[in-house]
Design a protein around this motif. Structure first.
Motif, PDB file in Angstrom:
ATOM      1  N   ALA A  98      61.480 -37.740  27.100  1.00  0.00           N
ATOM      2  CA  ALA A  98      61.875 -37.830  28.504  1.00  0.00           C
ATOM      3  C   ALA A  98      60.685 -37.698  29.452  1.00  0.00           C
ATOM      4  N   GLU A  99      59.807 -36.754  29.182  1.00  0.00           N
ATOM      5  CA  GLU A  99      58.676 -36.526  30.080  1.00  0.00           C
ATOM      6  C   GLU A  99      57.598 -37.611  29.987  1.00  0.00           C
ATOM      7  N   GLU A 100      57.730 -38.514  29.015  1.00  0.00           N
ATOM      8  CA  GLU A 100      56.758 -39.588  28.835  1.00  0.00           C
ATOM      9  C   GLU A 100      57.287 -40.948  29.297  1.00  0.00           C
ATOM     10  N   ARG A 101      58.517 -40.997  29.764  1.00  0.00           N
ATOM     11  CA  ARG A 101      59.133 -42.269  30.161  1.00  0.00           C
ATOM     12  C   ARG A 101      58.526 -42.804  31.447  1.00  0.00           C
ATOM     13  N   ARG A 102      58.653 -44.127  31.628  1.00  0.00           N
ATOM     14  CA  ARG A 102      58.163 -44.854  32.800  1.00  0.00           C
ATOM     15  C   ARG A 102      56.639 -44.828  32.889  1.00  0.00           C
ATOM     16  N   ARG A 103      55.987 -44.725  31.735  1.00  0.00           N
ATOM     17  CA  ARG A 103      54.527 -44.732  31.684  1.00  0.00           C
ATOM     18  C   ARG A 103      53.994 -45.917  30.871  1.00  0.00           C
ATOM     19  N   GLY A 104      54.873 -46.857  30.512  1.00  0.00           N
ATOM     20  CA  GLY A 104      54.441 -48.041  29.782  1.00  0.00           C
ATOM     21  C   GLY A 104      54.380 -47.880  28.280  1.00  0.00           C
ATOM     22  N   ILE A 106      54.587 -50.322  22.830  1.00  0.00           N
ATOM     23  CA  ILE A 106      55.158 -50.377  21.476  1.00  0.00           C
ATOM     24  C   ILE A 106      55.716 -51.767  21.201  1.00  0.00           C
ATOM     25  N   MET A 107      56.458 -52.320  22.173  1.00  0.00           N
ATOM     26  CA  MET A 107      57.024 -53.668  22.008  1.00  0.00           C
ATOM     27  C   MET A 107      55.907 -54.695  21.817  1.00  0.00           C
ATOM     28  N   ASP A 108      54.822 -54.557  22.591  1.00  0.00           N
ATOM     29  CA  ASP A 108      53.695 -55.484  22.447  1.00  0.00           C
ATOM     30  C   ASP A 108      53.084 -55.372  21.048  1.00  0.00           C
ATOM     31  N   TYR A 109      52.910 -54.151  20.572  1.00  0.00           N
ATOM     32  CA  TYR A 109      52.326 -53.939  19.250  1.00  0.00           C
ATOM     33  C   TYR A 109      53.211 -54.569  18.164  1.00  0.00           C
ATOM     34  N   LEU A 110      54.516 -54.254  18.208  1.00  0.00           N
ATOM     35  CA  LEU A 110      55.424 -54.815  17.207  1.00  0.00           C
ATOM     36  C   LEU A 110      55.483 -56.334  17.306  1.00  0.00           C
ATOM     37  N   SER A 111      55.533 -56.854  18.530  1.00  0.00           N
ATOM     38  CA  SER A 111      55.588 -58.308  18.721  1.00  0.00           C
ATOM     39  C   SER A 111      54.366 -58.981  18.122  1.00  0.00           C
ATOM     40  N   ASN A 112      53.184 -58.420  18.351  1.00  0.00           N
ATOM     41  CA  ASN A 112      51.965 -58.991  17.785  1.00  0.00           C
ATOM     42  C   ASN A 112      51.989 -58.941  16.262  1.00  0.00           C
ATOM     43  N   GLU A 113      52.498 -57.843  15.723  1.00  0.00           N
ATOM     44  CA  GLU A 113      52.602 -57.704  14.270  1.00  0.00           C
ATOM     45  C   GLU A 113      53.533 -58.770  13.682  1.00  0.00           C
ATOM     46  N   PHE A 114      54.691 -58.969  14.320  1.00  0.00           N
ATOM     47  CA  PHE A 114      55.644 -59.967  13.826  1.00  0.00           C
ATOM     48  C   PHE A 114      55.092 -61.382  13.997  1.00  0.00           C
ATOM     49  N   LYS A 115      54.410 -61.626  15.097  1.00  0.00           N
ATOM     50  CA  LYS A 115      53.822 -62.947  15.338  1.00  0.00           C
ATOM     51  C   LYS A 115      52.788 -63.274  14.261  1.00  0.00           C
ATOM     52  N   LEU A 116      51.970 -62.281  13.897  1.00  0.00           N
ATOM     53  CA  LEU A 116      50.985 -62.488  12.832  1.00  0.00           C
ATOM     54  C   LEU A 116      51.658 -62.813  11.500  1.00  0.00           C
ATOM     55  N   ASN A 117      52.904 -62.365  11.335  1.00  0.00           N
ATOM     56  CA  ASN A 117      53.665 -62.650  10.114  1.00  0.00           C
ATOM     57  C   ASN A 117      54.473 -63.939  10.234  1.00  0.00           C
ATOM     58  N   GLY A 118      54.196 -64.743  11.263  1.00  0.00           N
ATOM     59  CA  GLY A 118      54.834 -66.055  11.397  1.00  0.00           C
ATOM     60  C   GLY A 118      56.151 -66.071  12.140  1.00  0.00           C
ATOM     61  N   GLN A 119      56.550 -64.970  12.737  1.00  0.00           N
ATOM     62  CA  GLN A 119      57.809 -64.936  13.481  1.00  0.00           C
ATOM     63  C   GLN A 119      57.588 -65.417  14.916  1.00  0.00           C
ATOM     64  N   ASN A 120      58.673 -65.896  15.550  1.00  0.00           N
ATOM     65  CA  ASN A 120      58.552 -66.383  16.919  1.00  0.00           C
ATOM     66  C   ASN A 120      59.445 -65.642  17.911  1.00  0.00           C
ATOM     67  N   CYS A 166      60.926 -54.715  29.185  1.00  0.00           N
ATOM     68  CA  CYS A 166      60.005 -54.829  28.042  1.00  0.00           C
ATOM     69  C   CYS A 166      59.845 -56.273  27.561  1.00  0.00           C
ATOM     70  N   GLY A 167      60.322 -57.240  28.344  1.00  0.00           N
ATOM     71  CA  GLY A 167      60.102 -58.645  28.013  1.00  0.00           C
ATOM     72  C   GLY A 167      61.223 -59.344  27.272  1.00  0.00           C
ATOM     73  N   PHE A 168      62.369 -58.687  27.103  1.00  0.00           N
ATOM     74  CA  PHE A 168      63.508 -59.318  26.436  1.00  0.00           C
ATOM     75  C   PHE A 168      64.316 -60.145  27.438  1.00  0.00           C
ATOM     76  N   GLU A 169      64.979 -61.166  26.921  1.00  0.00           N
ATOM     77  CA  GLU A 169      65.861 -62.018  27.717  1.00  0.00           C
ATOM     78  C   GLU A 169      67.254 -61.988  27.101  1.00  0.00           C
TER      79      GLU A 169
END
Length: 122
Positions: free
Chosen positions: A54-60, A65-79, A99-102
């Motif tokens: 809770a005390e760490e929220r709204r700090r990006g 985390i989403m960027d890190y996971l997204s990059n990891e999945f992209k490197l594994n061929g996911q889109n 966080c970039g979801f639609e």
């Protein structure tokens, strides 16, 4: 997560073949996440949960985390990275949007309607 112990909350994911991760900043744990690399439903990566102190929220932290996971999945061929939230949980869908979801579609499961969201990995 109100009314649900952390053990029961984590136990909801026991049947899934996924990975729990603890995320730290300056050596201190600030978040945990669960994801699957290939879900049975569409063979795509799915975010199961992300919990930030809770005390760490709204700090990006969640976005990082989403960027890190997204990059990891992209490197594994996911889109794309998928997530689902109960349709009436507006704060959750707003959080994922931040966080970039639609919004992708809705699905019914066990009498509850879920909003399926996708984060393109381009």
């Amino acid at each position: 997560m109100q009314g649900l112990s952390i053990e029961k909350y984590i136990g909801q994911y026991d049947d899934l073949s996924g990975e729990w991760r603890v995320w730290e900043t300056t050596g201190n744990p600030v978040a945990i996440s669960f994801h699957v690399e290939s879900s049975p439903s569409n063979q795509k990566p799915w975010l199961g949960t992300i919990l930030v102190k809770a005390e760490e929220r709204r700090r990006g932290i969640a976005s990082a985390i989403m960027d890190y996971l997204s990059n990891e999945f992209k490197l594994n061929g996911q889109n794309a990275l998928f997530a689902a939230v109960p349709i009436d949980e507006y704060e959750w869908s707003n959080f994922l949007t931040d966080c970039g979801f639609e919004q992708f579609k809705t699905e019914e499961n066990k009498g509850e309607i879920y909003l399926i969201m996708v984060r393109p990995l381009d």
